[in-house]
Design an enzyme around this catalytic site. Structure first.
Site, mmCIF file in Angstrom:
data_model
loop_
_atom_site.group_PDB
_atom_site.id
_atom_site.type_symbol
_atom_site.label_atom_id
_atom_site.label_comp_id
_atom_site.label_asym_id
_atom_site.label_seq_id
_atom_site.Cartn_x
_atom_site.Cartn_y
_atom_site.Cartn_z
ATOM 1 N N ASP A 1 4.572 -4.532 6.164
ATOM 2 C CA ASP A 1 5.161 -6.076 6.627
ATOM 3 C C ASP A 1 4.926 -6.844 5.436
ATOM 4 O OD1 ASP A 1 1.968 -5.774 6.335
ATOM 5 O OD2 ASP A 1 1.551 -6.677 8.063
ATOM 6 N N ARG B 1 -6.143 -3.066 9.050
ATOM 7 C CA ARG B 1 -6.618 -4.436 8.861
ATOM 8 C C ARG B 1 -6.329 -5.032 10.296
ATOM 9 N NH1 ARG B 1 -4.933 -5.786 3.097
ATOM 10 N NH2 ARG B 1 -2.887 -5.030 4.007
ATOM 11 N N THR C 1 4.089 2.925 5.707
ATOM 12 C CA THR C 1 2.560 2.274 5.719
ATOM 13 C C THR C 1 2.228 3.253 6.474
ATOM 14 O OG1 THR C 1 1.201 0.498 6.298
ATOM 15 C CG2 THR C 1 3.356 0.677 7.131
ATOM 16 N N GLY D 1 0.942 -1.168 -0.095
ATOM 17 C CA GLY D 1 -0.025 0.015 -0.119
ATOM 18 C C GLY D 1 0.868 1.180 -0.091
ATOM 19 N N ARG E 1 1.128 -5.171 -5.146
ATOM 20 C CA ARG E 1 1.200 -6.285 -4.350
ATOM 21 C C ARG E 1 1.546 -7.578 -5.244
ATOM 22 N NH1 ARG E 1 -0.577 -4.132 0.668
ATOM 23 N NH2 ARG E 1 -2.232 -2.618 0.637
ATOM 24 N N ASP F 1 2.143 -0.397 11.755
ATOM 25 C CA ASP F 1 2.077 -1.642 12.495
ATOM 26 C C ASP F 1 3.436 -2.318 12.204
ATOM 27 O OD1 ASP F 1 2.043 -1.947 9.621
ATOM 28 O OD2 ASP F 1 0.191 -3.517 9.993
ATOM 29 N N ASP G 1 -0.413 2.267 8.223
ATOM 30 C CA ASP G 1 -0.975 1.530 9.592
ATOM 31 C C ASP G 1 -0.041 1.721 10.694
ATOM 32 O OD1 ASP G 1 -2.642 0.722 7.746
ATOM 33 O OD2 ASP G 1 -2.479 -1.346 7.640
HETATM 34 O O1 F6P Z 1 -1.402 -1.504 4.449
HETATM 35 C C1 F6P Z 1 -1.923 -0.389 4.438
HETATM 36 C C2 F6P Z 1 -3.464 -0.535 4.082
HETATM 37 O O2 F6P Z 1 -3.984 0.890 3.665
HETATM 38 C C3 F6P Z 1 -4.460 -1.164 5.192
HETATM 39 O O3 F6P Z 1 -4.579 -0.416 6.224
HETATM 40 C C4 F6P Z 1 -5.394 -1.561 4.291
HETATM 41 O O4 F6P Z 1 -6.211 -2.547 5.045
HETATM 42 C C5 F6P Z 1 -4.920 -2.019 3.164
HETATM 43 O O5 F6P Z 1 -3.695 -1.312 2.850
HETATM 44 C C6 F6P Z 1 -5.871 -1.802 1.901
HETATM 45 O O6 F6P Z 1 -4.964 -2.319 0.785
HETATM 46 P P1 F6P Z 1 -5.456 -2.237 -0.948
HETATM 47 O O7 F6P Z 1 -5.462 -0.951 -1.221
HETATM 48 O O8 F6P Z 1 -4.527 -3.102 -1.522
HETATM 49 O O9 F6P Z 1 -6.884 -2.809 -0.978
#
Ligand code: F6P
Length: 328
Positions: free
Chosen positions: A107, A176, A130, A15, A76, A134, A132
């Site tokens: 992560d 998440r 990120t 992300g 990803r 995390d 998050d």
């Molecule tokens: O990892 C960052 C994040 O923004 C999370 O908070 C979220 O759950 C996820 O990415 C969403 O990912 P995507 O944009 O691939 O749906």
């Protein structure tokens, strides 16, 4: 250790997060400063597998410190999870005579980097990027501060309309597995309740608490819900449950979604990204080959890569207590 780093590659993966551009800029300019060649890899590990490389110099990264997203783009990558995918990536790195890789991400990015480092003994340094927050071993990840400010600004606006109509709003924020955004933005925006994945409040307790605050004279309420929270995962179902059991309030849902990942990075994120980017090249020059560069107590540190993924969430339980007290 002798400096055998003459050429590095940098990529962003997972992300995107505001401040990633500032981190790339710092990595590239630090390379220029130390006379190291630098190439950018487009679309994260996907670009590594495809060989989407482009040389970068100090001017390639001009005018990006203030821009959200990542100009190297992100992905990803499913293929990088396979041995064949990683072999293709390794071949491209070798062909380009690249000595080390700097990966900026969260992560998922770090898990991939650790496997790659172990399989091919290829030097990798990670920079935590990120929204998050995390990642273990760093107090802050790049993008988190900007995301918090975006969320607080959005909640402030929702509060205006919540007050005007005496409504209850459930506001879903990203996270998440981590409640950092929900907890901190919730406190900053004066939320009545905050639901986070690390603590299962249960529907009944939430309802009882909302009833109590209604009785105490509140005419509107804001509940911030992390997307990974146990009872908040189905936020529309939760809204229906509250609506059925708390008829005094009209209950509305706002899902903030990807707005939280965009926008110009805050000054905090720009400075953090710049420090970590410079720190990544410093670490490689000091002979470090499998580390993440983080910030702890305002000092740039290098952390064993595996440690960055270890352990549970670093939620400060005192914040939960503070949130409880001030939302009375
Ligand atoms: O990892 C960052 C994040 O923004 C999370 O908070 C979220 O759950 C996820 O990415 C969403 O990912 P995507 O944009 O691939 O749906």
């Amino acid at each position: 250790m002798e400096n055998s780093i003459n050429k590095i590659a940098v990529l962003t993966s997972g992300g995107d997060a505001p401040g990633m551009n500032a981190a790339i800029r710092a990595v590239v300019r630090s390379c220029v400063y130390h006379n190291i060649a630098c190439v950018g890899v487009f679309r994260g590990y996907e670009g590594l597998i495809e060989g989407a490389f482009e040389p970068l110099d100090a001017r390639s990264v001009k005018n990006i410190i203030n821009r959200g997203g990542t100009f190297l783009k992100s992905a990803r990558s499913k293929e990088f999870r396979t041995k064949q995918g990683r072999e293709k990536a390794y071949k491209h790195l070798k062909k380009q005579n690249i000595d080390a890789l700097v990966v900026i991400g969260g992560d998922g990015t770090f898990s991939g980097a650790i496997v790659f480092n172990q399989e091919f003994n290829f030097p990798i340094v990670g920079i935590p990027g990120t929204i998050d927050n995390d990642i273990n071993g760093t107090d802050f990840t790049i993008g988190y501060d900007t995301a918090l400010n975006t969320v607080v600004e959005a909640i402030d606006k929702i509060r205006d309309t919540a007050i005007s109509h005496s409504r209850l709003f459930l506001i879903e924020v990203m996270g998440r597995d981590a409640g950092d955004i929900a907890l901190n933005a919730g406190i900053g925006a004066g939320a009545e309740e905050i639901l986070i994945p690390e603590l299962n409040m249960g529907k009944e307790r939430l309802l009882a608490s909302l009833k109590r605050s209604k009785k105490s004279g509140k005419s509107s309420s804001i509940v911030v819900v992390a997307e990974g929270d146990q009872i908040g995962k189905n936020i529309f179902g939760l809204a229906q449950y509250i609506q059925e059991n708390l008829e005094d309030y009209e209950c509305k849902v706002t899902v903030l979604g990807h707005i939280q990942r965009g926008g110009s990075p805050s000054c905090h994120d720009r400075v953090l990204a710049s420090r970590l980017g410079v720190g990544a090249i410093d670490a490689l020059l000091a002979g470090e080959r499998e580390v993440m560069i983080g910030i702890v107590h305002n000092k740039v540190v290098s952390v064993d890569f595996k440690k960055s993924l270890e352990g549970s969430s670093k939620i400060d339980t005192d914040l939960i207590r503070v949130a409880d007290i001030i939302s009375i």
